[in-house]
Motif scaffolding. Sequence first.
Motif, PDB file in Angstrom:
ATOM      1  N   SER A  92     -10.250  -9.105  -0.561  1.00 36.99           N
ATOM      2  CA  SER A  92     -10.391  -9.135   0.894  1.00 36.99           C
ATOM      3  C   SER A  92      -9.250  -8.360   1.537  1.00 36.99           C
ATOM      4  CB  SER A  92     -10.409 -10.586   1.402  1.00 36.99           C
ATOM      5  OG  SER A  92      -9.203 -11.256   1.054  1.00 36.99           O
ATOM      6  N   MET A  93      -8.046  -8.467   0.961  1.00 36.40           N
ATOM      7  CA  MET A  93      -6.909  -7.723   1.493  1.00 36.40           C
ATOM      8  C   MET A  93      -6.949  -6.254   1.088  1.00 36.40           C
ATOM      9  SD  MET A  93      -5.531  -9.899   3.363  1.00 36.40           S
ATOM     10  CE  MET A  93      -4.383  -8.661   3.919  1.00 36.40           C
ATOM     11  N   THR A  94      -7.588  -5.964  -0.057  1.00 39.12           N
ATOM     12  CA  THR A  94      -7.745  -4.566  -0.463  1.00 39.12           C
ATOM     13  C   THR A  94      -8.591  -3.814   0.552  1.00 39.12           C
ATOM     14  OG1 THR A  94      -7.639  -5.236  -2.794  1.00 39.12           O
ATOM     15  CG2 THR A  94      -8.481  -3.037  -2.319  1.00 39.12           C
ATOM     16  N   PHE A  95      -9.722  -4.408   0.930  1.00 40.80           N
ATOM     17  CA  PHE A  95     -10.590  -3.778   1.924  1.00 40.80           C
ATOM     18  C   PHE A  95      -9.899  -3.695   3.284  1.00 40.80           C
ATOM     19  CE2 PHE A  95     -13.813  -4.797  -1.228  1.00 40.80           C
ATOM     20  CZ  PHE A  95     -14.680  -3.708  -1.136  1.00 40.80           C
ATOM     21  N   ALA A  96      -9.165  -4.742   3.651  1.00 39.47           N
ATOM     22  CA  ALA A  96      -8.495  -4.755   4.959  1.00 39.47           C
ATOM     23  C   ALA A  96      -7.366  -3.733   5.026  1.00 39.47           C
ATOM     24  CB  ALA A  96      -7.953  -6.146   5.250  1.00 39.47           C
ATOM     25  N   SER A  97      -6.647  -3.531   3.921  1.00 39.06           N
ATOM     26  CA  SER A  97      -5.464  -2.663   3.930  1.00 39.06           C
ATOM     27  C   SER A  97      -5.781  -1.203   3.667  1.00 39.06           C
ATOM     28  CB  SER A  97      -4.457  -3.151   2.876  1.00 39.06           C
ATOM     29  OG  SER A  97      -4.127  -4.504   3.062  1.00 39.06           O
ATOM     30  N   LEU A  98      -6.760  -0.944   2.797  1.00 37.95           N
ATOM     31  CA  LEU A  98      -7.032   0.425   2.365  1.00 37.95           C
ATOM     32  C   LEU A  98      -8.250   1.033   3.041  1.00 37.95           C
ATOM     33  CD1 LEU A  98      -6.218   0.162  -1.450  1.00 37.95           C
ATOM     34  CD2 LEU A  98      -4.729   0.851   0.449  1.00 37.95           C
ATOM     35  N   SER A  99      -8.725   0.400   4.107  1.00 37.80           N
ATOM     36  CA  SER A  99      -9.794   1.002   4.902  1.00 37.80           C
ATOM     37  C   SER A  99      -9.227   1.852   6.029  1.00 37.80           C
ATOM     38  CB  SER A  99     -10.690  -0.096   5.494  1.00 37.80           C
ATOM     39  OG  SER A  99     -11.450  -0.730   4.482  1.00 37.80           O
TER      40      SER A  99
ATOM     41  N   ALA B  62       0.823  -1.215   0.000  1.00 41.37           N
ATOM     42  CA  ALA B  62       0.000   0.000   0.000  1.00 41.37           C
ATOM     43  C   ALA B  62       0.853   1.259   0.000  1.00 41.37           C
ATOM     44  CB  ALA B  62      -0.930  -0.009   1.211  1.00 41.37           C
ATOM     45  N   GLU B  63       1.987   1.226   0.690  1.00 40.41           N
ATOM     46  CA  GLU B  63       2.768   2.437   0.915  1.00 40.41           C
ATOM     47  C   GLU B  63       3.929   2.619  -0.058  1.00 40.41           C
ATOM     48  OE1 GLU B  63       3.638   2.127   5.100  1.00 40.41           O
ATOM     49  OE2 GLU B  63       1.500   1.878   5.548  1.00 40.41           O
ATOM     50  N   PHE B  64       4.062   1.681  -1.018  1.00 38.69           N
ATOM     51  CA  PHE B  64       5.077   1.826  -2.062  1.00 38.69           C
ATOM     52  C   PHE B  64       4.443   1.901  -3.447  1.00 38.69           C
ATOM     53  CE2 PHE B  64       8.084   0.927   1.188  1.00 38.69           C
ATOM     54  CZ  PHE B  64       9.331   1.309   0.717  1.00 38.69           C
ATOM     55  N   SER B  65       3.160   2.198  -3.517  1.00 41.50           N
ATOM     56  CA  SER B  65       2.475   2.270  -4.808  1.00 41.50           C
ATOM     57  C   SER B  65       1.680   3.554  -4.919  1.00 41.50           C
ATOM     58  CB  SER B  65       1.562   1.055  -5.002  1.00 41.50           C
ATOM     59  OG  SER B  65       0.691   0.898  -3.900  1.00 41.50           O
ATOM     60  N   ARG B  66       1.350   3.907  -6.144  1.00 38.92           N
ATOM     61  CA  ARG B  66       0.644   5.155  -6.411  1.00 38.92           C
ATOM     62  C   ARG B  66      -0.818   5.067  -6.000  1.00 38.92           C
ATOM     63  NH1 ARG B  66       1.134   5.240 -12.824  1.00 38.92           N
ATOM     64  NH2 ARG B  66       3.059   4.153 -12.303  1.00 38.92           N
ATOM     65  N   LEU B  67      -1.485   6.212  -6.024  1.00 33.32           N
ATOM     66  CA  LEU B  67      -2.869   6.266  -5.569  1.00 33.32           C
ATOM     67  C   LEU B  67      -3.850   5.857  -6.657  1.00 33.32           C
ATOM     68  CD1 LEU B  67      -4.964   7.001  -3.402  1.00 33.32           C
ATOM     69  CD2 LEU B  67      -4.858   9.372  -4.223  1.00 33.32           C
ATOM     70  N   ARG B  68      -3.654   6.336  -7.858  1.00 33.13           N
ATOM     71  CA  ARG B  68      -4.625   6.083  -8.924  1.00 33.13           C
ATOM     72  C   ARG B  68      -3.928   5.605 -10.188  1.00 33.13           C
ATOM     73  NH1 ARG B  68      -6.266  10.941  -6.494  1.00 33.13           N
ATOM     74  NH2 ARG B  68      -8.229  10.737  -5.345  1.00 33.13           N
TER      75      ARG B  68
ATOM     76  N   PRO C 271     -12.582   1.297  -1.635  1.00 33.31           N
ATOM     77  CA  PRO C 271     -11.247   1.726  -1.210  1.00 33.31           C
ATOM     78  C   PRO C 271     -10.307   2.072  -2.360  1.00 33.31           C
ATOM     79  CG  PRO C 271     -11.435  -0.660  -1.072  1.00 33.31           C
ATOM     80  CD  PRO C 271     -12.788  -0.154  -1.483  1.00 33.31           C
ATOM     81  N   SER C 272     -10.555   1.548  -3.555  1.00 29.81           N
ATOM     82  CA  SER C 272      -9.644   1.772  -4.674  1.00 29.81           C
ATOM     83  C   SER C 272      -9.705   3.227  -5.133  1.00 29.81           C
ATOM     84  CB  SER C 272     -10.007   0.856  -5.843  1.00 29.81           C
ATOM     85  OG  SER C 272      -9.143   1.078  -6.942  1.00 29.81           O
ATOM     86  N   GLY C 273      -8.544   3.878  -5.188  1.00 27.52           N
ATOM     87  CA  GLY C 273      -8.473   5.257  -5.638  1.00 27.52           C
ATOM     88  C   GLY C 273      -8.775   6.285  -4.572  1.00 27.52           C
ATOM     89  N   TYR C 274      -9.154   5.853  -3.374  1.00 28.36           N
ATOM     90  CA  TYR C 274      -9.453   6.786  -2.283  1.00 28.36           C
ATOM     91  C   TYR C 274      -8.182   7.076  -1.496  1.00 28.36           C
ATOM     92  CZ  TYR C 274     -11.409   8.633   2.064  1.00 28.36           C
ATOM     93  OH  TYR C 274     -11.690   9.418   3.154  1.00 28.36           O
TER      94      TYR C 274
END
Length: 490
Positions: A409-416, A160-166, A477-480
Amino acid sequence: MSNLSSSAKVALAGEALAGKPVFIHKASDVVRLVNNSDHARNNAQIVMAIALGGVFLDAYDLGALAFGIKDVAREFNLTPAWTGIVASAIMFGAIVGAAIGGYLTDKIGRYRVFMADMFFFVVAALACAFAPNQYVLAGARFIMGLGVGIDLPVAMAFLAEFSRLRGRGNKAASISLWCPTWYAAISISYLLVLLLYAVLPQSHTDWLWRLILGFGAVPAIIIIAIRSRYMSESPVWAANQGNLEGAAKILQRSWGINARVAADADSQPISRVRRARWGNYGALLKGVYLKRTILATVIAIASSFAYNAVAFGLPVIISSFLAQSMLTTILVSLALNLLFAFTGGLLAVRFVPRFGAWKMTTLGYLFQFLALTGLALTGRPDSTAEATLAIAMLALFLLGQGFGPGAHSMTFASLSYPTSLRGVGVGFNQTLMRTSSTVSLFLFPLLTASLDTHVFWIIAFAPLVGLLALLLIRWEPSGYDIDAEDFTDK
């Protein structure tokens, strides 16, 4: 952070990529530079690949004993109770490790936890390979489980912290990479079993399970060997702790950004950052995070319950449908995982920046519900046509898992959650998910024995619950820009 215009963000990113000095005044500047990064011109992707190596180890170690537990039981003359202890020790370790790992990831940083975690894998794998009895084996598997549980929170934080937002390759897509990595590891464990089974002399087949478990140390040693060249702390975490100088150095090293700390920079830890403590788990159930936590937890539990029941029961299901040899069963299981689950995971990575995690997870659960309903209605096939239909339903289930809840499932868990809560957020999610996995693995054989193929009606309840949760809580969560919440008064 949100009051900076889009044109200003683009200009800042352009200056960074052009090699001009970019001055950091506060932690939010570091977040902005990461969010607008260009991975084609930096080493951040290598860091992410190394983090995914940890995910590979998680999947490999969890599934490594699946085909060797009978040999272990025979070699050590295990009772059914001890067989269960040896088989489940890694899962109980993962439950404990997830809770500890989430806290430590936020407390001492991503890098330290990740590197300590790799030593867990090496020591535990070698201890398993040379275990003289069931006591050492069970203890080593529990320690291995601690490593597995600790790894997911820190790996997801790195992604999450080594990648771009959008855009293509955004945070959601990077986190989704965990899914095809997981299926690749499971497939490699299948292939390794087949290879060793073919080359080992008949008189030394008892070495099979030891070699498979011991092999898990190899990728961990490789990661440890290359850590000094590429691996680094998360610049976002470092900046949030007030270490702007350290964050600037990481940006220079991993992104090639000529980042410098301004003379008037605010180097104090930002006020919104919650000091890492066990009480932060309670913050997940308050304010704006309550609904997100509920949704992420339901998705994780429903996905885990259904997938474990089907995937780990796949050899039994296929052999009952096709009445074939174990070799054929293993090959069909491998083919289904590669062609549908793995492919689904790749589709998730490719399309989540365009469609979002919510839509893809909803569609994935719909596929799974239809597949499980079809399996329940088909029952035990009486003809080739019915058997073909049943296999097609299994393929549909795995495809839906791959591009839907399995990946996201990990997208929601990590980017919430923002940086300050990401470790405990993933740790909390994984603790409950691992618990669900344990319950699923325990219940599936019992339910199958009493219900036969009607068990699919029970399993179908899981994706149905996931669907209802998504329809009730429409969180995307994607793009937020979730990390902005560390700099606001939400």
